[in-house]
Design an enzyme around this catalytic site. Structure first.
Site, PDB file in Angstrom:
ATOM      1  N   ASP A 190      31.386 -26.784  50.640  1.00 19.10           N
ATOM      2  CA  ASP A 190      31.957 -26.201  51.857  1.00 19.10           C
ATOM      3  C   ASP A 190      33.480 -26.221  51.825  1.00 19.10           C
ATOM      4  O   ASP A 190      34.131 -25.315  52.313  1.00 19.10           O
ATOM      5  CB  ASP A 190      31.483 -27.001  53.087  1.00 19.10           C
ATOM      6  CG  ASP A 190      29.969 -27.114  53.186  1.00 19.10           C
ATOM      7  OD1 ASP A 190      29.314 -27.219  52.137  1.00 19.10           O
ATOM      8  OD2 ASP A 190      29.444 -27.110  54.315  1.00 19.10           O
TER       9      ASP A 190
ATOM     10  N   GLU B 274      19.059 -22.524  49.523  1.00 18.40           N
ATOM     11  CA  GLU B 274      18.331 -23.776  49.254  1.00 18.40           C
ATOM     12  C   GLU B 274      16.835 -23.682  49.550  1.00 18.40           C
ATOM     13  O   GLU B 274      16.126 -24.679  49.499  1.00 18.40           O
ATOM     14  CB  GLU B 274      18.980 -24.915  50.041  1.00 18.40           C
ATOM     15  CG  GLU B 274      20.376 -25.220  49.499  1.00 18.40           C
ATOM     16  CD  GLU B 274      21.186 -26.141  50.402  1.00 18.40           C
ATOM     17  OE1 GLU B 274      20.761 -26.391  51.536  1.00 18.40           O
ATOM     18  OE2 GLU B 274      22.248 -26.592  49.946  1.00 18.40           O
TER      19      GLU B 274
ATOM     20  N   LYS C  27      17.584 -18.947  52.826  1.00 19.90           N
ATOM     21  CA  LYS C  27      18.199 -19.754  53.877  1.00 19.90           C
ATOM     22  C   LYS C  27      19.573 -19.165  54.214  1.00 19.90           C
ATOM     23  O   LYS C  27      19.984 -19.158  55.363  1.00 19.90           O
ATOM     24  CB  LYS C  27      18.343 -21.192  53.366  1.00 19.90           C
ATOM     25  CG  LYS C  27      18.811 -22.196  54.390  1.00 19.90           C
ATOM     26  CD  LYS C  27      18.812 -23.593  53.775  1.00 19.90           C
ATOM     27  CE  LYS C  27      19.372 -24.642  54.715  1.00 19.90           C
ATOM     28  NZ  LYS C  27      19.558 -25.930  54.027  1.00 19.90           N
ATOM     29  N   GLN C  28      20.273 -18.704  53.203  1.00 20.19           N
ATOM     30  CA  GLN C  28      21.660 -18.258  53.397  1.00 20.19           C
ATOM     31  C   GLN C  28      22.061 -17.349  52.236  1.00 20.19           C
ATOM     32  O   GLN C  28      21.354 -17.258  51.241  1.00 20.19           O
ATOM     33  CB  GLN C  28      22.575 -19.471  53.425  1.00 20.19           C
ATOM     34  CG  GLN C  28      22.589 -20.229  52.095  1.00 20.19           C
ATOM     35  CD  GLN C  28      23.198 -21.616  52.215  1.00 20.19           C
ATOM     36  OE1 GLN C  28      22.477 -22.568  52.432  1.00 20.19           O
ATOM     37  NE2 GLN C  28      24.500 -21.687  52.101  1.00 20.19           N
TER      38      GLN C  28
END
Lengths: 761, 761
Positions: free
Chosen positions: B345, B486, B591-592
């Site tokens: 991040d 993930e 998920k993303q």
């Protein structure tokens, strides 16, 4: 603020109004236990001021090297979150009516009820029942019943929450969390330092179909049930919890099945019975306990009987008499106070209750001291003495001394006050042998006497090296101690300590004579000579010209101050707000009975005049800042035939835990020694019973308020019922095998009886 | 239930109604910090659902061997008990009116106000102000003002409470409690495992005379002030807290004076100034931060500016840029979530903010990765690789991999779900060098480049041993990873991972060419040959016939399910209620952003058609169950010139932390990466800025809702202001030393400017 406590009858107490700031009180006085585990009566909802607590006897742990070992606070299985149509049910939300929580000390069940109206108008009637089973020591059962007046969705979240600590100190690893068979929640973990494995197993049984959701968070294992309710229907939600630990006798370190699979199997058996069936089994187990030794106070008011029932309930709830590796904590297992540690409170205050009524249990408590003998020997050695020095505070059998080093703030220095009892309060080594030998006198368990020989010799050896020879006075003295009155530290020749040391020496010599073969192995002839010498020349403070036995060498010459303010305070220990311990040490002020307790333990050794003189001197100087003080003074007043003062003192013991005036006295737990004291006041005090080496004696002194007192005791394995009114006493032996005559001292006269005797007085 | 949050203006948010069940939300979004310490905005009163938290950057500890290290939750200095005439002031007691709590993100102060009427009729107006100083990083200041309408006694209890844990895990010893000079409270203790000493120092300043009482309980050090109030008067009660730790740069392990006496001296200086004086100093420090890089969104509504200000405030509150041994946690220090650990991040989402605006801070964050290089090397070695493998989760510089092993429940097995990211999510080692090198491109800090050589080589070495040679395909592949998405575990050739590995290899080879002397010491010729070989033959998944880059070798052939239910859910991760990770692994669900993020990081490497094709494929299959997803998609939509979709996505980021709809999304802390994403959306997305090795480019795409956007950035140490409206862009270099011409790519045209340039579009 008014009191929120109501005394319903001789075995029930009610919390008649919910007050968030008073939760600790009820958590303690309504704590539920069976000697194996004890749970504070925290509410299902969580509020700011509560302190959740579940403790299992023997499961001690130390958070770090800087702390002392303590009973570890177990993961929480009581908290339950209830929502109605998404709104959390709390007594601080919504509108609440008809609140009550009652505790029945005859069977250990609490029932809490209230009616709650949420913001959307659903009216729900709640009933929460809970008990810790006296029939299955691993079982805690809760039942929540919810009746709603209209269609709504009830959501209940319940499970196992391991975020609980002892005031911030965490004793458990996070451990292994599992759901078994889609209905059993299990947490298997262990204490961080002592590595004691534990297993907590829960299941929920609902009377209606629910939509279930399970979740695990850090240290949490939870189940949410959503139930669609029709109008005017009731949901029963039952939770069974089974607790097992690596300290259970049944536990085998090589076989984790006991904690992991057997526990789940047992849970599947448990869930087959209803809450009521389990409750009735537990209730019967309590009844068996009461029936073994019923005590009835007949009086216009029931408060005295309630106090006695309260005391007896808690003694059984907190005493781990199932396992001789465990003993009673100074606050039982009702809270974090005193960390579950065992003090002299057991021998001097609580043990007589068991010795007179449940001799096998008494024996287990004494066995604990035998099992800790090795640790006591190590303790003596570390402190430079021979023999065995029992620790002031005792925990697991191998732990030795576990007294913490610091207490509350010193108002003068701004630092924490050092706690010196562990270092200096040595009379416990006398108290332990005193209690053990009293047990033998009461039960006539001569075979057990031999088991005491080693302990008695080791304790005597301790004293023989603890003393100091004073050449100029030609005697042995004991210096630098704290006596029972803990407001005096570092004193020389505390009378109580010296007399108990002397008792301990004499008992050892006597047992050595009785069991010479056994004794020989334990003592050298040199050591034996020392015992003889010290026993002969140990200084025992005698009454001065005014008949007063000096509490220690300096007490009588200390400064006197006006204690009125402290006598009148509703809180205890208020003197510490004005003086630090160094300053109090220079004052004639007692925390609790000291010389008076000595005279009470050995009443035959002192004349009535001496007793009166010491009472007159010490009583006004005593603040009763220890809960051990009042029951001693009550029975002492009876020695002086001052029944009214005794009864006033007895009544004031009610306030220690049950008071509506001081709602914070029991925050950290109830007062174990005081409970034993209550029984001693009723049976040994007002009931006038005494059993010692001279045999059985009776000298009852009923309070004016009582019409009749009936109690049962066991004297040398013979069960007897004593019935006392204001003009006569009846003593009746219940059918046993032995029908020989019994000698009895009734006040000053000798009597002999068989089966039954009625005496006027 | 309705929302309790009100957006007041572009820098203020209000809690307009007290709701006990929503406390966690406000504690997180109104958390206060200065990069050194951060405090959750818990209330002075204690309620059931709150979670108190104070964290200091770098103060990590591990409760036991079975847990991972985490930021230790510090003793509580916020809780304050207030009584009026003996009645506890709580919002759930008495009658409360006019409640509000506002947070001003421009200066970090919260103000809470309400009017409270107790059961005896006293009406009290309360105002609570609080801030963590940006001017003195050790200081937390609170002010409580109480105005009463009639004579009464106000009692305030405040101090230091060490019973706080991280969800049950205690990280501190009880420590030394002291009162100094009758007015300073001090707790000096240390973490249990890492042995980091800390010192917490408090003092209370009152505007009226008070009767003071001090007490110490277990882990508690408290002061109670009683003030007799006249009618219509106001009491101001100010508390200053100073926090110091052994992880402070100024700390000297041989000199405890820093923690014990210097802290008290500093406190006595602090108490000489008023709350307002301290607040103004802090406010000025915040202003300096804002003035260094102002950003103004001119729009009819202020929500977008508020989101940006919220994001920027929290980035500064949570980023320990004062010490290169520390980095940013995935939830900053706003809660226990993610344990204060640093993830990718930082580099991919947050670092650009610092690189473009506060290059010295960016450098500190990169230095952290340099300082953890040794631990990354150890990590690689332990896993059987060469070079340096950056841990998926990173804490103290020497810790290495700290990812926990288990997460929430597996709905199928009933056991906790294993967390595999630490074992398999390897792209972080690519992300770290990517972020570091982007910093060099943006700042032109060529001198720093050399410092990156070792890191780049070590990371490249890791990749060269992490790959597997596939003889039949004549290429290297990377097997068994988790990519950014993930929801797929144990996959081969995750495109994102392979491309980042390739980037990492190329960067190393490039730096080795640039700094041959430095490089030589770090790599053998054999290793060098390996890098060359792997770089040449590493498999980089290419678009298939439909233009789609396969996320990994199997993704495109997995089962597809209807995701509508999960797209519509207001909560994230709801798919885990229906499927366990094994099952999700077999589905085409993300998920993303995964492939899309790759294309966003390297936009020049892929055609518009490829970008469009991948968007069309992956976007509908993405649940945005990570807060990192939406900002990526927003800027991706802008790559495709779909400003409306981008803006909708941007607006939905508001909901991640600031939403009034999902009031529990921020319970464990705010979403750090998302905050960095917000800035990237505004400046790099709508603002159209891009700086890379090709230089500066601008291609703004203002949302229809915005009239104007103005931002400041630093490009190669030259500060520029960019002003964008719907038809023109002005770029202005603020006065600096360098006045040379700057080349600029404006959409597709090349421009050159000096000082200022206005461009129509």
């Amino acid at each position: 603020m008014g009191s929120t406590i109501e005394y319903m009858d001789s075995h029930q107490v009610k919390e008649k109004q919910f007050r968030e700031d008073l939760l600790l009180k009820y958590e303690s006085i309504m704590a539920q236990g069976n000697g194996y585990l004890e749970v504070r009566n925290s509410l299902e909802e969580t509020y700011q001021s509560g302190s959740k607590g579940m403790f299992v006897a023997g499961v001690f742990n130390k958070y770090s090297e800087e702390e002392v070992t303590e009973l570890a606070n177990f993961p929480d299985v009581v908290s339950t979150m209830i929502k109605i149509d998404g709104e959390t049910v709390k007594l601080t939300n919504g509108t609440m009516k008809n609140y009550s929580r009652t505790m029945d000390y005859s069977n250990g069940q609490t029932i809490r009820q209230f009616e709650w109206t949420g913001s959307k108008g659903v009216v729900a009637k709640f009933s929460f029942k809970r008990f810790v089973s006296m029939a299955n020591k691993h079982l805690l059962a809760n039942q929540i019943s919810i009746e709603v007046d209209q269609m709504c969705v009830v959501e209940i979240t319940s499970g196992i929450d391991g975020r609980i600590t002892n005031s911030g100190s965490q004793h458990f690893e996070e451990g292994e969390k599992r759901f078994h068979q889609d209905k059993f929640l299990q947490l298997v973990t262990e204490t961080s330092d002592t590595k004691i494995p534990i297993s907590i197993n829960c299941t929920h049984v609902l009377t209606k179909e629910s939509k279930k959701n399970v979740f695990m968070k850090r240290r949490q294992l939870m189940e949410t049930h959503q139930v669609s309710m029709s109008a005017n229907t009731t949901l029963d939600f039952v939770k069974y919890t089974l607790v097992y630990t690596g300290r259970d006798k049944e536990y085998d370190a090589n076989e984790m099945g006991y904690l992991k699979s057997a526990s789940i199997e047992e849970l599947s058996t448990i869930e087959e019975k209803t809450y009521d069936e389990h409750f009735n089994e537990s209730k019967r187990a309590w009844e068996m306990l009461w029936n073994a030794a019923p005590i009835t106070i007949t009086a216009k008011e029931f408060q005295d009987q309630l106090l006695l029932n309260f005391a007896r309930y808690h003694i059984h709830a907190m005493s781990p008499i199932h396992d001789a590796r465990m003993n009673i904590g100074a606050k039982g297992m009702t809270g974090e106070g005193y960390k579950g540690h065992t003090f002299w409170d057991t021998e001097i205050f609580i043990l007589p209750y068991f010795s007179y009524n449940y001799p096998e249990s008494a024996k287990s408590l004494i066995h604990y001291r035998l099992k800790t003998l090795e640790a006591a020997e190590k303790n003596a050695k570390e402190n430079g003495y021979k023999g065995a020095q029992y620790p002031w505070e005792s925990a697991w059998i191998t732990d030795g001394e576990v007294t913490p080093k610091f207490g509350g703030i010193d108002v003068v220095s701004g630092k924490p006050t050092p706690v010196l009892t562990g270092e200096l309060e040595h009379h416990v080594t006398g108290d332990v042998v005193f209690g053990a030998h009293e047990y033998v006198s009461i039960t006539g368990d001569e075979s057990f006497k031999e088991e005491l020989v080693e302990m008695a010799i080791q304790c005597a050896k301790f004293w023989s090296t603890r003393v100091k020879w004073q050449e100029e006075k030609n005697r042995y003295e004991i210096h630098q101690v704290i006596g029972p009155d803990e407001y005096t530290e570092h004193v020389d020749n505390n009378a109580y300590t010296n007399y108990l040391a002397s008792y301990s020496l004499r008992l050892a010599l006597q047992l050595m004579e009785e069991f010479p073969d056994r004794a020989k192995k334990m003592i050298t002839s040199e050591e034996y000579d020392d015992l003889i010498a010290v026993n002969q020349a140990l200084y025992l403070p005698t009454p001065n010209e005014r008949g007063i036995i000096p509490q220690d060498d300096t007490f009588l010459s200390k400064k006197e101050i006006d204690l009125d303010k402290y006598h009148k305070a509703t809180q205890v220990l208020t003197i510490l707000n004005d003086y630090n311990m160094d300053q109090i040490n220079d004052l004639q002020v007692l925390k609790q009975a000291d010389v008076l307790l000595l005279l009470l333990l050995f009443p035959e050794s002192f004349s009535q005049e001496i007793k009166q003189a010491n009472w007159d001197y010490y009583y006004p100087r005593t603040l009763h800042d220890s809960s051990l003080s009042k029951s001693t003074h009550c029975n002492f007043a009876l020695l002086l035939n001052d029944v009214d003062t005794a009864y006033k003192l007895f009544q004031s013991i009610f306030d220690i835990d049950l008071s509506g005036e001081n709602m914070h006295s029991s925050d950290d737990g109830i007062h174990a020694a005081s409970l034993g004291g209550v029984w001693q006041n009723v049976v040994l005090g007002f009931g006038g019973l005494r059993i010692n080496k001279n045999g059985l004696s009776l000298a009852p002194k009923l309070p004016r308020n009582w019409d009749r007192l009936e109690y049962v005791i066991k004297f040398k394995k013979r069960k007897m019922t004593v019935t006392i009114t204001h003009d006569q006493v009846e003593i009746r032996e219940d059918s046993g095998e032995d029908h020989s005559e019994i000698e009895l001292l009734f006040f000053d006269r000798k009597e002999v009886f068989k089966d039954k005797l009625t005496l006027k007085y």
